[in-house]
Structure formats: C-alpha cells, structure tokens
Scaffold this motif. Structure first.
Motif, PDB file in Angstrom:
ATOM      1  N   ARG A 114       5.264   4.628  -5.687  1.00  0.00           N
ATOM      2  CA  ARG A 114       6.050   4.219  -4.239  1.00  0.00           C
ATOM      3  C   ARG A 114       5.621   2.630  -4.148  1.00  0.00           C
ATOM      4  O   ARG A 114       6.850   1.965  -3.740  1.00  0.00           O
ATOM      5  N   ALA A 115       4.422   2.318  -4.190  1.00  0.00           N
ATOM      6  CA  ALA A 115       4.050   1.019  -4.051  1.00  0.00           C
ATOM      7  C   ALA A 115       4.706  -0.146  -5.071  1.00  0.00           C
ATOM      8  O   ALA A 115       5.266  -1.144  -4.869  1.00  0.00           O
ATOM      9  N   GLN A 116       4.743   0.684  -6.225  1.00  0.00           N
ATOM     10  CA  GLN A 116       5.446   0.024  -7.643  1.00  0.00           C
ATOM     11  C   GLN A 116       6.859  -0.243  -7.362  1.00  0.00           C
ATOM     12  O   GLN A 116       7.611  -1.341  -7.741  1.00  0.00           O
ATOM     13  N   ALA A 117       7.695   0.653  -6.637  1.00  0.00           N
ATOM     14  CA  ALA A 117       9.077   0.702  -6.418  1.00  0.00           C
ATOM     15  C   ALA A 117       9.208  -0.403  -5.406  1.00  0.00           C
ATOM     16  O   ALA A 117      10.447  -1.112  -5.551  1.00  0.00           O
ATOM     17  N   VAL A 118       8.545  -0.542  -4.663  1.00  0.00           N
ATOM     18  CA  VAL A 118       8.668  -1.667  -3.510  1.00  0.00           C
ATOM     19  C   VAL A 118       8.433  -3.030  -4.103  1.00  0.00           C
ATOM     20  O   VAL A 118       9.281  -4.027  -4.017  1.00  0.00           O
ATOM     21  N   VAL A 119       7.546  -3.088  -5.125  1.00  0.00           N
ATOM     22  CA  VAL A 119       7.033  -4.545  -6.030  1.00  0.00           C
ATOM     23  C   VAL A 119       8.432  -4.685  -6.545  1.00  0.00           C
ATOM     24  O   VAL A 119       8.692  -5.998  -6.613  1.00  0.00           O
ATOM     25  N   SER A 120       9.130  -3.748  -7.355  1.00  0.00           N
ATOM     26  CA  SER A 120      10.226  -3.916  -8.475  1.00  0.00           C
ATOM     27  C   SER A 120      11.326  -4.390  -7.452  1.00  0.00           C
ATOM     28  O   SER A 120      12.188  -5.255  -7.768  1.00  0.00           O
ATOM     29  N   TYR A 121      11.542  -3.808  -6.229  1.00  0.00           N
ATOM     30  CA  TYR A 121      12.575  -4.444  -5.262  1.00  0.00           C
ATOM     31  C   TYR A 121      12.412  -5.758  -4.952  1.00  0.00           C
ATOM     32  O   TYR A 121      13.428  -6.440  -4.930  1.00  0.00           O
ATOM     33  N   PHE A 122      11.237  -6.138  -4.574  1.00  0.00           N
ATOM     34  CA  PHE A 122      11.011  -7.432  -3.984  1.00  0.00           C
ATOM     35  C   PHE A 122      11.390  -8.530  -5.400  1.00  0.00           C
ATOM     36  O   PHE A 122      12.084  -9.525  -5.229  1.00  0.00           O
ATOM     37  N   ALA A 123      11.050  -7.948  -6.474  1.00  0.00           N
ATOM     38  CA  ALA A 123      11.498  -8.821  -7.746  1.00  0.00           C
ATOM     39  C   ALA A 123      12.898  -8.811  -7.856  1.00  0.00           C
ATOM     40  O   ALA A 123      13.367 -10.166  -8.310  1.00  0.00           O
ATOM     41  N   SER A 124      13.688  -7.916  -7.679  1.00  0.00           N
ATOM     42  CA  SER A 124      15.046  -8.146  -7.810  1.00  0.00           C
ATOM     43  C   SER A 124      15.690  -9.027  -6.543  1.00  0.00           C
ATOM     44  O   SER A 124      16.821  -9.244  -6.793  1.00  0.00           O
ATOM     45  N   GLN A 125      14.775  -9.137  -5.657  1.00  0.00           N
ATOM     46  CA  GLN A 125      15.335  -9.939  -4.811  1.00  0.00           C
ATOM     47  C   GLN A 125      14.758 -11.418  -4.821  1.00  0.00           C
ATOM     48  O   GLN A 125      15.008 -12.270  -3.955  1.00  0.00           O
ATOM     49  N   GLY A 126      14.383 -11.581  -5.982  1.00  0.00           N
ATOM     50  CA  GLY A 126      13.901 -13.171  -6.242  1.00  0.00           C
ATOM     51  C   GLY A 126      12.527 -13.628  -5.981  1.00  0.00           C
ATOM     52  O   GLY A 126      12.181 -14.500  -6.073  1.00  0.00           O
ATOM     53  N   ILE A 127      11.860 -12.628  -5.637  1.00  0.00           N
ATOM     54  CA  ILE A 127      10.111 -12.829  -5.120  1.00  0.00           C
ATOM     55  C   ILE A 127       9.476 -13.024  -6.445  1.00  0.00           C
ATOM     56  O   ILE A 127       9.394 -11.742  -7.202  1.00  0.00           O
TER      57      ILE A 127
ATOM     58  N   TYR B   7       0.984  -1.352  -0.250  1.00  0.00           N
ATOM     59  CA  TYR B   7      -0.004   0.152   0.012  1.00  0.00           C
ATOM     60  C   TYR B   7       0.775   1.175  -0.024  1.00  0.00           C
ATOM     61  O   TYR B   7       1.835   1.251   0.652  1.00  0.00           O
ATOM     62  N   GLY B   8       0.397   2.093  -0.714  1.00  0.00           N
ATOM     63  CA  GLY B   8       1.146   3.541  -1.086  1.00  0.00           C
ATOM     64  C   GLY B   8       0.606   4.439  -0.173  1.00  0.00           C
ATOM     65  O   GLY B   8      -0.615   4.809  -0.368  1.00  0.00           O
ATOM     66  N   HIS B   9       1.461   5.376   0.311  1.00  0.00           N
ATOM     67  CA  HIS B   9       0.840   6.630   1.004  1.00  0.00           C
ATOM     68  C   HIS B   9       1.568   8.086   0.556  1.00  0.00           C
ATOM     69  O   HIS B   9       2.617   7.837   0.290  1.00  0.00           O
ATOM     70  N   THR B  10       1.105   8.954   0.848  1.00  0.00           N
ATOM     71  CA  THR B  10       1.667  10.130   0.668  1.00  0.00           C
ATOM     72  C   THR B  10       1.268  11.206   1.664  1.00  0.00           C
ATOM     73  O   THR B  10       0.413  11.050   2.674  1.00  0.00           O
ATOM     74  N   ASP B  11       2.001  12.500   1.919  1.00  0.00           N
ATOM     75  CA  ASP B  11       1.470  13.166   2.733  1.00  0.00           C
ATOM     76  C   ASP B  11       0.372  14.173   2.167  1.00  0.00           C
ATOM     77  O   ASP B  11       0.229  13.955   1.055  1.00  0.00           O
TER      78      ASP B  11
END
Length: 208
Positions: free
Chosen positions: A117-130, A98-102
C-alpha cells in the motif's frame, strides 16, 4: 476620581459574571505566530516540524483501502493528488509514507500488505512528477497501529499516512534565513495562470 470609580464598577460587573476582561478578544491563538517565530529562532521548533504541522493542517494525510487490496480507488487518488500538489511546492522537503492494515490475516502477511500500500502511494506520487529521491523508504506497520481496536475488518485501519520527514541533503540548512525565499516562491507560483488561451485575430495571435 469619577473615571476611577467607573472602571472599578465595570471590573466588578465582569468579575460578578465570572469572566475576565478581554476574554472575547483572545480565542486561544493570540500570540501563537510570535511564539512560533521565537521557537524557530532558538531551535525549540524545527522548520521540518513546522512544515509537518502545516501539511497535516492543509491536506488530508491519509487514504483508505478495500479489504486485502493495495489498489488506489478514485477517492484515494483524489486525496493523493492534493498531497502531490502540496509536495511540489517544497522541493527541499522529503516525505515518508506509512502503510497499515486491519487485523484480519497473519502478522507477516499484513506487514507485506502494508508495504504494498505504501509503495502504491509512492508510485502514484512518481506519476505526478515527484522524484522518488524525495520519498524516503516506505514503512509498513502492518496491523500493529490500528485506529480502531477490533479483530474484524475495519476500513479505517486499512490506510496509508503521508508525513514530512526531513530535507534533501543540499537543503539541510534552509532554516538560516531562507524560509522567506521559499514562501515568496510559493506566493509567486500561486499567481501564475493555470492555462493559456490563444485568441486568433486576422493578423496575429495573442496569449492571455
């Protein structure tokens, strides 16, 4: 008869102090394991909810961002690495980010920023083999769910939150006696050496 008076005297002393006998033994969690097992068996508590609670207890579930940014800084990457290590232990489980902002900026822009922001997290997880198939559609709440009520810049509101959301299709019925297999697999995996070191001798090489 004498023993009865001794017990009565002790009970009276405890009562006089305003404390119940045994209050130091029970810290408030006694019996929770049994209660949890009963709730799991009768359907009051799902396996997914149990894992969600465990995930939130064992790793930080959120990261924060710089103003008007979806870039992952070093602290965010460190936290996401901890999340990824936990997620890899349970290939049956799906997660949602879940992504949030101020509140600075328009609602439409902030909803888009929260999604990035949420997509950046998903992309990072993918880079970690998930596998991305285990990461359900990311959600942006934009500025609608602040942790701190303010219209100014607030880093604590600029965040993503990772949560357990369910199971991959082929593991929907894992609750039927298979949870022990998951725990056993995790236990065995935790005992595996992280790296191997080769020691050379005059005749052969050995791995330790």
């Amino acid at each position: 008869m004498r023993k009865w008076f001794v017990c009565l005297g002790l009970a009276g002393a405890v009562s006089a102090c305003g404390l119940e006998a045994g209050y130091q033994v029970d810290s408030g969690t006694f019996g929770n394991a049994t209660l949890n097992n009963v709730q799991m068996m009768n359907g009051e508590r799902s396996y997914a909810q149990t894992l969600a609670d465990r995930f939130a207890r064992e790793v930080p579930t959120q990261i924060n961002f710089a103003f008007d940014s979806a870039q992952l800084d070093a602290a965010a990457q460190q936290t996401l690495t901890l999340q990824a290590d936990w997620i890899r232990q349970f290939p049956e489980v799906r997660f949602r980010v879940y992504g949030h902002t101020d509140a600075v900026g328009s609602a439409g822009y902030n909803k888009s920023l929260g999604m990035r922001r949420a997509q950046a997290v998903v992309s990072y997880f993918a880079s970690q083999g998930i596998s991305r198939s285990r990461l359900e559609a990311v959600v942006s709440y934009g500025e609608t769910q602040p942790l701190v009520q303010t219209s100014d810049r607030e880093r604590r509101n600029r965040r993503t939150v990772t949560q357990v959301s369910g199971f991959v299709d082929k593991h929907q019925n894992i609750l039927d006696g298979k949870y022990a297999q998951v725990i056993y697999r995790e236990y065995i995996k935790s005992a595996e050496p992280k790296t191997s070191i080769k020691i050379e001798t005059s005749s052969s090489a050995f791995e330790q």
